[in-house]
Design an enzyme around this catalytic site. Structure first.
Site, PDB file in Angstrom:
ATOM      1  N   GLU A  49       6.606   8.565   3.838  1.00 23.78           N
ATOM      2  CA  GLU A  49       6.485   9.902   3.255  1.00 23.78           C
ATOM      3  C   GLU A  49       7.435  10.895   3.919  1.00 23.78           C
ATOM      4  O   GLU A  49       7.581  10.892   5.141  1.00 23.78           O
ATOM      5  CB  GLU A  49       5.034  10.389   3.451  1.00 23.78           C
ATOM      6  CG  GLU A  49       4.003   9.392   2.970  1.00 23.78           C
ATOM      7  CD  GLU A  49       2.604   9.704   3.472  1.00 23.78           C
ATOM      8  OE1 GLU A  49       2.285  10.884   3.688  1.00 23.78           O
ATOM      9  OE2 GLU A  49       1.822   8.754   3.653  1.00 23.78           O
ATOM     10  N   HIS A  66       4.444  12.005  -0.879  1.00 20.56           N
ATOM     11  CA  HIS A  66       3.572  10.965  -0.287  1.00 20.56           C
ATOM     12  C   HIS A  66       3.869   9.613  -0.957  1.00 20.56           C
ATOM     13  O   HIS A  66       3.006   9.016  -1.612  1.00 20.56           O
ATOM     14  CB  HIS A  66       2.120  11.395  -0.519  1.00 20.56           C
ATOM     15  CG  HIS A  66       1.085  10.687   0.305  1.00 20.56           C
ATOM     16  ND1 HIS A  66       0.893   9.331   0.275  1.00 20.56           N
ATOM     17  CD2 HIS A  66       0.173  11.187   1.180  1.00 20.56           C
ATOM     18  CE1 HIS A  66      -0.106   9.016   1.077  1.00 20.56           C
ATOM     19  NE2 HIS A  66      -0.564  10.123   1.640  1.00 20.56           N
TER      20      HIS A  66
HETATM   21  O1  TA6 Z   1      -0.402  10.483   4.613  1.00 19.78           O
HETATM   22  C1  TA6 Z   1      -1.313   9.613   5.195  1.00 19.78           C
HETATM   23  C2  TA6 Z   1      -2.710  10.099   4.877  1.00 19.78           C
HETATM   24  O2  TA6 Z   1      -2.883  11.393   5.357  1.00 19.78           O
HETATM   25  C3  TA6 Z   1      -3.679   9.087   5.473  1.00 19.78           C
HETATM   26  O3  TA6 Z   1      -4.391   9.586   6.577  1.00 19.78           O
HETATM   27  C4  TA6 Z   1      -4.541   8.665   4.307  1.00 19.78           C
HETATM   28  O4  TA6 Z   1      -5.766   9.227   4.300  1.00 19.78           O
HETATM   29  C5  TA6 Z   1      -3.656   9.027   3.113  1.00 19.78           C
HETATM   30  O5  TA6 Z   1      -2.908  10.130   3.472  1.00 19.78           O
HETATM   31  C6  TA6 Z   1      -4.269   9.142   1.741  1.00 19.78           C
HETATM   32  O6  TA6 Z   1      -5.007  10.286   1.543  1.00 19.78           O
HETATM   33  P1  TA6 Z   1      -5.804  10.481   0.197  1.00 19.78           P
HETATM   34  O7  TA6 Z   1      -6.409  11.852   0.299  1.00 19.78           O
HETATM   35  O8  TA6 Z   1      -4.799  10.401  -0.926  1.00 19.78           O
HETATM   36  O9  TA6 Z   1      -6.815   9.385   0.106  1.00 19.78           O
END
Ligand code: TA6
Length: 282
Positions: A257, A155
Site C-alpha cells: 500500500e 490499499h
Molecule cells: O493496511 C493494513 C490494515 O490496516 C490491516 O491492519 C488490516 O486490518 C487491513 O488494513 C484491512 O482493514 P479492513 O478495515 O479493510 O478490514
C-alpha cells in the site's frame, strides 16, 4: 463521447467504469469508493485480488482491488477505521481513451461527510491504464476557510498465486511499525519480506520502488508523494475471520500500500496535495 457510456452495472448493481486502452489493457473502477476492482495489463492476466466473498453495498468496503483510504489511515485517529471515502459513492468526472485509457472520479464534502469529519474537501482519483502499467493518483484539495490534516492510502491488494512463494523486495534496512506484533517498532534485517503468517507492517519513508516477486512473475510497485508503505497479509487465522473473505483467500493476496501516515498532510485553505502509486506488470 458521453462519459456515462463507460458506466456498466457491476456486482450488487453498483455502477462501474470500464476502461479499455487500445492495446487491450483494462481496468474497472466502481463509483462506490472509486474502487479499482480489476486491472489486466496488455496481453496479461488479472493482477488485482478480489475476494469471492466481497460485499457490494453502500456503507461497506469491497474486499480486494484498491480501496481508497481517506481521511484517516487505519485506527490512527478518531474516525472509523480507514476513513469514509472507501464506502461512499464518487462521481465520474472524465474518461479518456486511446493508447492509454484514463478516468477521473471525484468526492466532495457533503452533509454526510461533514457529520463525520467537519471539513470542506475535494478528492480526485485518476486511474490510468496502458501497456504493462496501472497508475492511480489521489489528489486532495482544501477549498474551505479552515486548515485540515489527513492521512491516506491506496490499499492495493495484488493477486499472487501463492503467498507462501511471494517476496516483497526493497524494504531491507528500514524501520517499521509492526502492527501484527502489537505496534512495536522494529528494523527490517531480512533481504525481502516473506509471509510465513500474518504480516502487518508500516514502513516509514520507504523507497520509491519495490518489487513483489513470485516464481512466475514480478510486479514493480512505485509511489510518488506517499512516503510510507504498508505490507499486509492477514495469514490463515485472521483471514478466515474476515466475513467478506473466502477462508483460503489470504493465500492469493498481498497488500502493498502507498501510504502517507508518519507525517500527516496539512492543507491550508486553497492548498492541495497529491500522491500516486504506479504498478508495472513484468
Ligand atoms: O493496511 C493494513 C490494515 O490496516 C490491516 O491492519 C488490516 O486490518 C487491513 O488494513 C484491512 O482493514 P479492513 O478495515 O479493510 O478490514
Amino acid at each position: 463521447m458521453d462519459k456515462h457510456l463507460f458506466i456498466t452495472p457491476g456486482a450488487g448493481g453498483l455502477g462501474k467504469v470500464d476502461l479499455h486502452a487500445a492495446d487491450g489493457s483494462s481496468a474497472h473502477i466502481y463509483l462506490h469508493g472509486a474502487h479499482v476492482a480489476s486491472w489486466i495489463p496488455a496481453g496479461g492476466e488479472e493482477r488485482l485480488f478480489l475476494s469471492q466473498a466481497a460485499e457490494y453495498q453502500a456503507g461497506k468496503t469491497i474486499r480486494g482491488g484498491i480501496p481508497v483510504v481517506f481521511p484517516q489511515f487505519s485506527g490512527f485517529g478518531a474516525l472509523l477505521k480507514h476513513g469514509f471515502a472507501r464506502a461512499v459513492t464518487w462521481e465520474l468526472i472524465d474518461v479518456r481513451t486511446g493508447p492509454q485509457a484514463a478516468a477521473r472520479l471525484r468526492l466532495v464534502d457533503s452533509a454526510e461527510t461533514r457529520a463525520i469529519w467537519p471539513h470542506a474537501f475535494t478528492a480526485d482519483l485518476t486511474v490510468t491504464v496502458g501497456g504493462p502499467i496501472l497508475a492511480v493518483e489521489l489528489a486532495i484539495a482544501n477549498p474551505g476557510p479552515a486548515p485540515f490534516s489527513f492521512t491516506a492510502a491506496l490499499h492495493t491488494y495484488l493477486a499472487v498465486d501463492d503467498i507462501h512463494a511471494t517476496a516483497v523486495e526493497g524494504l531491507a534496512g528500514l524501520r517499521y511499525l509492526d502492527a501484527a506484533a502489537g505496534g512495536i517498532e522494529a528494523m527490517d534485517t531480512e533481504p525481502a519480506v516473506r509471509f510465513p503468517g500474518e504480516v502487518d507492517r508500516v514502513y516509514w519513508d520507504a523507497p520509491r520502488q519495490m518489487r513483489v516477486v513470485e516464481p512466475q512473475r514480478t510486479t514493480v510497485v512505485g509511489a510518488e508523494g506517499f512516503p510510507d508503505v504498508v505490507v499486509w497479509n492477514p495469514g490463515p487465522a485472521k483471514g478466515a475471520a474476515l466475513a467478506d473473505m473466502e477462508p483460503d483467500g489470504y493465500r492469493r493476496m498481498a497488500c502493498v500500500e502507498a501510504v502517507v501516515l508518519g507525517r500527516p498532510v496539512w492543507l491550508e485553505p486553497g492548498q492541495s496535495w497529491s500522491g500516486r502509486q504506479i504498478l508495472a506488470a513484468l
